[in-house]
Scaffold this motif. Sequence first.
Motif, PDB file in Angstrom:
ATOM      1  N   THR A 317      12.439  30.818  15.401  1.00 57.62           N
ATOM      2  CA  THR A 317      12.484  30.775  16.858  1.00 57.62           C
ATOM      3  C   THR A 317      11.636  31.930  17.361  1.00 57.62           C
ATOM      4  O   THR A 317      11.347  32.859  16.616  1.00 57.62           O
TER       5      THR A 317
ATOM      6  N   PHE B 231      18.149  24.128  35.152  1.00 63.02           N
ATOM      7  CA  PHE B 231      18.146  24.628  33.769  1.00 63.02           C
ATOM      8  C   PHE B 231      19.094  25.806  33.692  1.00 63.02           C
ATOM      9  O   PHE B 231      19.497  26.355  34.717  1.00 63.02           O
ATOM     10  N   LEU B 234      18.677  30.469  28.364  1.00 62.75           N
ATOM     11  CA  LEU B 234      18.944  30.472  26.925  1.00 62.75           C
ATOM     12  C   LEU B 234      19.991  29.422  26.553  1.00 62.75           C
ATOM     13  O   LEU B 234      20.934  29.690  25.834  1.00 62.75           O
ATOM     14  N   GLU B 235      19.790  28.226  27.100  1.00 65.97           N
ATOM     15  CA  GLU B 235      20.787  27.180  26.894  1.00 65.97           C
ATOM     16  C   GLU B 235      20.920  26.800  25.426  1.00 65.97           C
ATOM     17  O   GLU B 235      21.974  26.367  24.972  1.00 65.97           O
ATOM     18  N   GLU B 236      19.823  27.021  24.661  1.00 66.69           N
ATOM     19  CA  GLU B 236      19.824  26.621  23.255  1.00 66.69           C
ATOM     20  C   GLU B 236      20.829  27.409  22.429  1.00 66.69           C
ATOM     21  O   GLU B 236      21.180  27.022  21.323  1.00 66.69           O
ATOM     22  N   LEU B 237      21.321  28.514  22.977  1.00 70.84           N
ATOM     23  CA  LEU B 237      22.302  29.297  22.224  1.00 70.84           C
ATOM     24  C   LEU B 237      23.703  28.721  22.328  1.00 70.84           C
ATOM     25  O   LEU B 237      24.635  29.209  21.698  1.00 70.84           O
ATOM     26  N   ASN B 238      23.849  27.707  23.171  1.00 72.83           N
ATOM     27  CA  ASN B 238      25.123  27.006  23.282  1.00 72.83           C
ATOM     28  C   ASN B 238      26.246  27.900  23.806  1.00 72.83           C
ATOM     29  O   ASN B 238      27.394  27.776  23.391  1.00 72.83           O
ATOM     30  N   ASP B 240      26.944  27.900  27.003  1.00 74.06           N
ATOM     31  CA  ASP B 240      27.470  27.150  28.138  1.00 74.06           C
ATOM     32  C   ASP B 240      27.676  28.031  29.378  1.00 74.06           C
ATOM     33  O   ASP B 240      28.796  28.185  29.862  1.00 74.06           O
ATOM     34  N   GLU B 257       9.477  28.222  34.686  1.00 68.14           N
ATOM     35  CA  GLU B 257      10.791  28.798  34.382  1.00 68.14           C
ATOM     36  C   GLU B 257      10.765  30.281  34.650  1.00 68.14           C
ATOM     37  O   GLU B 257       9.825  30.942  34.256  1.00 68.14           O
TER      38      GLU B 257
END
Lengths: 447, 257
Positions: A317, B231, B234-238, B240, B257
């Motif tokens: 990443t 959006f 850092l949504e990919e870090l989960n 929420d 963004e």
Amino acid sequence: MAHQPNSGLSYKEVNEDIFSIMTKTGMRYYLVTGLFAALAVILFILPWAYQIYKGQGVTGLNVPVFWGIYLVNFVFWVGVAHAGTLISAMLFITQTPWRRAISRGAETMTLFALVLVSLFIFIHMGRPWNFYWTFPYPTQRQIWTSFISPLTFDVFAIGTYTTSSVIFLYFGLIPDLATLSHSATGWRKKLYSTLSWGWRGTDNQWHVQSKACMFFSAFIMPLVVSVHSIVSWDFALSLVPGYAKTVFAPYFVTGALLSGFAGVLLMLSIMREAYPVIKKYVTDYHYDRIGLMVLVLSLTWSYLTLMEVATGLYVNTSQEMEHLKYKLATPPYLQLFSLMIFCNTVLPLIYIIRKVRRSVFGRFVVPVFILVGMWLERYLIIPNSLSRKFLPWMWHDYAPTWVEVSISLGTLIGFIAMFMIFIKIFPIIAIFEVKEDVGIPNKKDRH
Amino acid sequence: MGLFDKMKERLEDFRRPGYFKKYDHKWTMVVDLDKCNGCGACVGACYAENNLPVVGKDESGKGRTLSWIRIERYVEGEYPDVKVKFIPVMCQQCTKAPCETGCPVYATYHNQDGLNVQVYNRCVGTFTCATYCPYDARRFNWFTYEREAPLDKQYNPDVTVREMGVMEKGTFCIQRIRAAKDTAKDEKRAVKDGEVKPACAQACPTGAMYFGDMNDANSQVAKLANSPRRFRLLEELNTDPSVIYLKKVMKDGSSAE
């Protein structure tokens, strides 16, 4: 057990040799110990008091590098403590002959390293006077500790580790203290006979003592692996790039044992120089074995370092790559990383040669380099990963301030001072275990 | 029912989408980056409302300001062709907050409103929460900060003044939420949409910040949350997060963004 390192000594000689280490104290020894104790107060206690009074702001910590060299020292000393545990537990159970002469020294090192470990937990806390809140004790406020926090795991791991190490060290001391109380006079006699609990060396007592030691070895054995794994989870259970890696547990354990054995090597070498009588007990044979152990651990560590970097590359990443770029390619850290590889991978390879394992270079210089390298490894993981977290706006370079450096040095000196006082009060070589090498009458029916 | 089944049921319960409906509210903030002009009024408002200490020139230079909300600025490109982007970042009030798992003493936990709250009195200062936070939203009281003579009369009585050695972070102005809930309870009704407004949202001159209850399907935030520009950081870090950003629309029609 092809080789019996200490044959040819009599029981009397062993007693007298080891008692002489404890009682023959020159003026120089007092001066050095006093100087070290004073330095520990000046370099550690005073800056710590200043830090508690002023606040954590006197350190170089900042947003987002909240974990600095206090945590580095914490992890480093847990690591140094590990060799003692390995020697007293795993090598005890496998009945490895070379552990006997060095076990007490290594266990003592474990004990004092754990003192520093506990200290560094308090030093790095914002409000250390509330440290007892991390223990699960019944309180009227009905607040419990959080059992999902890796720091709570730490409290239990370090607590178990310290308790069992102290007990193990003490159980081993009992027969020795009884032996010493025969020849000691004055306060020593009082102390030793009290602490030896009326040990008379009957068959039954030996039976119970060896059973207890065997039990605690078995009890401590999982701790060799678990304690440092748990310490590594402080980091591995986060989301931070550079921290969140599953390889951390074995990586930290191997590193811990590597630094621990380097510590044991250095400690033995210095003691042998200070007390030439120890040369009878800690021989070239021991250096041979420990050197091989260091070699194996160094190779394992090198493999796992490769894996750590490879895991980062595999994650791929942008954050992880940014972290790797910072760690491996940015000027001060590039040099530190190279130095770490030199200290921990390249230099220990020299132990392949038997002569080097026994030489002055192998006994004094290489262990120092390994210890420095292992400290750097923790430094390159802990503050360094935090310097490059997710949002680039918050990136921050960390540098320790004089308070942090002074406390780190002061605790190291305090460690040496505690050790120097300890070897004057308690036998640093396990008398009864060394006698086993000579050939103890009930050796065959120990179980 | 055995203990295991009970635990399993609770876990499944937690994963169900409407889990937080059990609670009264799910407070959410929507930041419309198209409206945001990066003026920093939200930062100032937060200082005034939440008794944030002013740390002085030296400490500020080190980056130890205690602002709970910050405007992050990113510059792209070389001089003539420069793009400056900015985004206000505060505590994202994550539903699955990494900071909560770190604290050994429960000084940070999830409350009934789906908020991530910090108990100053319980904090022992292990820094774990701040280390684990991917948004670097947490601030630490490095020293004892005191306000100079007339300013010490200016503290907001509804908010604690934090002592040296504790961690703090954005709260969505929990004192205002609490006041609105109390009023609503006295009048025997639910909290109305728009009744609660954190200081930052109140101060925003362009009205770029919206605040409301996600559980209420008719609230402004619930409607805005369905925007195609939506959006989360850092949504990919989960994690929420409870803060939803709406992308800025650029001149050429693309979004940034």
